[in-house]
Design an enzyme around this catalytic site. Structure first.
Site, PDB file in Angstrom:
ATOM      1  CD  GLU A  83      12.779  38.369  54.287  1.00  0.00           C
ATOM      2  OE1 GLU A  83      12.382  38.985  53.231  1.00  0.00           O
ATOM      3  OE2 GLU A  83      13.661  37.079  53.696  1.00  0.00           O
ATOM      4  CD  GLU A  87      11.071  33.874  52.871  1.00  0.00           C
ATOM      5  OE1 GLU A  87      12.649  34.024  52.166  1.00  0.00           O
ATOM      6  OE2 GLU A  87      10.166  33.850  53.062  1.00  0.00           O
TER       7      GLU A  87
HETATM    8  C1  PNW Z   1      12.152  36.907  50.456  1.00  0.00           C
HETATM    9  N1  PNW Z   1      15.820  41.915  48.478  1.00  0.00           N
HETATM   10  O1  PNW Z   1      11.553  38.833  50.597  1.00  0.00           O
HETATM   11  C2  PNW Z   1      10.521  37.005  50.626  1.00  0.00           C
HETATM   12  O2  PNW Z   1      10.207  36.641  52.362  1.00  0.00           O
HETATM   13  C3  PNW Z   1       9.670  35.491  50.114  1.00  0.00           C
HETATM   14  O3  PNW Z   1       8.125  36.267  50.488  1.00  0.00           O
HETATM   15  C4  PNW Z   1       9.833  36.144  48.558  1.00  0.00           C
HETATM   16  O4  PNW Z   1       9.104  35.431  48.163  1.00  0.00           O
HETATM   17  C5  PNW Z   1      11.398  35.303  48.949  1.00  0.00           C
HETATM   18  O5  PNW Z   1      12.174  36.354  50.086  1.00  0.00           O
HETATM   19  C6  PNW Z   1      11.982  35.288  47.455  1.00  0.00           C
HETATM   20  O6  PNW Z   1      12.530  37.450  46.715  1.00  0.00           O
HETATM   21  C7  PNW Z   1      13.046  39.459  49.308  1.00  0.00           C
HETATM   22  O7  PNW Z   1      15.667  42.654  48.106  1.00  0.00           O
HETATM   23  C8  PNW Z   1      13.173  39.771  48.775  1.00  0.00           C
HETATM   24  O8  PNW Z   1      16.655  42.001  49.758  1.00  0.00           O
HETATM   25  C9  PNW Z   1      13.845  40.340  48.127  1.00  0.00           C
HETATM   26  C10 PNW Z   1      14.827  41.096  49.139  1.00  0.00           C
HETATM   27  C11 PNW Z   1      15.012  40.063  50.657  1.00  0.00           C
HETATM   28  C12 PNW Z   1      14.389  38.951  50.233  1.00  0.00           C
END
Ligand code: PNW
Length: 448
Positions: free
Chosen positions: A166, A353
């Site tokens: 990401e 994921e």
């Molecule tokens: C992902 N957003 O994070 C990550 O790859 C993981 O490490 C994390 O624990 C999981 O999703 C759950 O949050 C994100 O704000 C965090 O768009 C924030 C966002 C998207 C993905």
């Protein structure tokens, strides 16, 4: 309806990330990362939580592998901590750090679980940040060298690799919105960070190929953007095409460049960069949680993570159910994501994921009957099946996450695991969703 079976060879597993589970922050020569610094900053994370101990996976990985095996997981996606391998992010390698990943990989293989390694899941060595971090070009070269060190050591046993997890989050939550490490709010720097993450990706692809890696991928969290066409085009550009243009077309989309010119002169884009960034990859990993809704609305503040979106409202329809993160639940978005990616990029896909945080209630034995998480996973797997039926080339599915862990700015207050972690004792207790998922894997599908 009827029973749903997934294609032969479709793989099942779960994912984690180093900083979220390993702990052992000062153990065996690990150097500090930007997440150690950020999480120690007052007000940055819920209750000041940090990943210093986390799930103590660094010491408990053997039991965790046994647990994965008992659930029937075929694959396990983990990330490698750059500052554990190279404490200063350049120069000397830390043998004890590399040795940990040796033990982890050997343990997985012994258990019959295929390892999928991600080189970067946001834990930049603090020393690299001190030299400018991702907004600085040198960080991409350092990342390429780190990739060589890791690949040379592990590619004889690890076939499946991802460069970055990401990069949108790393660049725009870290350098524009400031809600992730390093906590900066400088839109110009966030575009430079995005470019150098992409350049680092391309250099790491070369490192991985040179070491004989079998399958090389990048993991993106493409947004499924719904709403007014004009607003959709802008946000799709800022969330998706700023990465997928360079990666798959070898060029930044002109509308994205024009928009970003409000914040930067683009002087960080140098001759030849796009050739490196667009090196062919074997698989695209996609992480999916929820769509993004946008509409023009006078006076709306926009989103700090999407620079220059003043006048756009980002709120989701109010009738949708939400997870404990407040994220709207929309399984159909996952089919849309897969079908769009299939149409636009021409590369095999995997869900790297998917999952949700809910307000888990543990009984006296620590057991969680998480019917909401089961329903979430079930509906999303049906969406994956729908996309496959409509022609998307999807190779596998990984649940986020194997276990409750350090949820970044939310600390330990949000639980995404299919396995509960008791943070007082470190004990792992499979939730109802873990038992359900084990059954899905056994049946290679869902029954209705
Ligand atoms: C992902 N957003 O994070 C990550 O790859 C993981 O490490 C994390 O624990 C999981 O999703 C759950 O949050 C994100 O704000 C965090 O768009 C924030 C966002 C998207 C993905």
């Amino acid at each position: 309806m009827g029973d749903i079976r997934f294609p032969d060879g479709f793989f099942w597993g779960a994912a984690t990330a180093a900083y979220q589970i390993e702990g052992a922050a000062d153990t065996d020569g690990r150097g500090p990362s930007i997440w150690d610094t950020f999480s120690a900053t007052p007000g940055a994370t819920a209750h000041g939580h940090t990943g210093r101990i986390a799930c103590d996976h660094y010491h408990r990985f053997g039991d965790d592998i046994t647990l994965m095996k008992s659930l029937g997981l075929q694959r396990y996606r983990f990330s490698i901590s750059w500052p554990r391998v190279q404490p200063d992010g350049s120069g000397p390698v830390n043998p004890a750090g590399l040795a940990f990943y040796d033990r982890l990989v050997d343990g997985l293989l012994e258990a019959g679980i295929t390892p999928m390694a991600t080189l970067y899941h946001w834990d930049l060595p603090q020393a690299v940040h001190n030299c400018g971090g991702w907004p600085a070009r040198d960080t991409a070269y350092r990342f390429g060298e780190y990739a060589t060190i890791v690949a040379d050591r592990l590619a004889d046993r690890v076939a499946d690799w991802s460069t970055l997890n990401e990069p949108w989050c790393a660049a725009f939550l870290g350098y524009a919105a400031g809600i992730h490490a390093p906590g900066m709010t400088d839109p110009g720097a966030s575009f430079a960070a995005a470019h150098h993450l992409l350049l680092g990706h391309g250099l790491a692809v070369d490192s991985l190929r040179a070491a004989g890696a079998e399958s090389v991928s990048i993991v993106l969290n493409n947004s499924v953007v719904r709403g007014d066409p004009e607003a959709v085009k802008l946000v799709d550009g800022l969330a998706n095409r700023v990465f997928t243009g360079p990666l798959f077309d070898g060029a930044y989309p002109s509308d994205v460049l024009e928009h970003a010119a409000r914040f930067t002169d683009h002087s960080f884009i140098q001759d030849g960069d796009l050739d490196v960034i667009s090196r062919p990859i074997d698989l695209l990993g996609l992480n999916y949680y929820n769509p993004t809704w946008v509409r023009r609305k006078a006076g709306a503040p926009g989103s700090a993570a999407h620079p220059g979106t003043e006048g756009i409202d980002f709120s989701a329809p109010s009738d949708l159910d939400r997870t404990a993160m407040g994220w709207p639940i929309d399984a159909g978005g996952l089919s849309d994501l897969l079908l769009q990616a299939h149409r636009d990029y021409g590369v095999p896909l995997a869900i790297t994921e998917n999952g949700a945080a809910f307000d888990d209630k543990a009984d006296a034995d620590g057991y969680v009957d998480d019917v909401d998480r089961v329903a979430f996973l079930d509906s999303h797997l049906r969406a994956v099946d729908e996309a496959i039926t409509k022609g998307a080339d999807v190779r596998g599915y990984l649940a986020w996450s194997l276990m409750d862990n350090f949820e970044w700015a939310e600390g330990y207050t949000k639980r995404f695991g299919i396995v509960r972690v008791d943070y007082d004792t470190g004990r792992r207790i499979p939730k109802a969703s873990a038992e359900w998922y084990a059954n899905v894997i056994r049946h290679h599908g869902l029954s209705t």
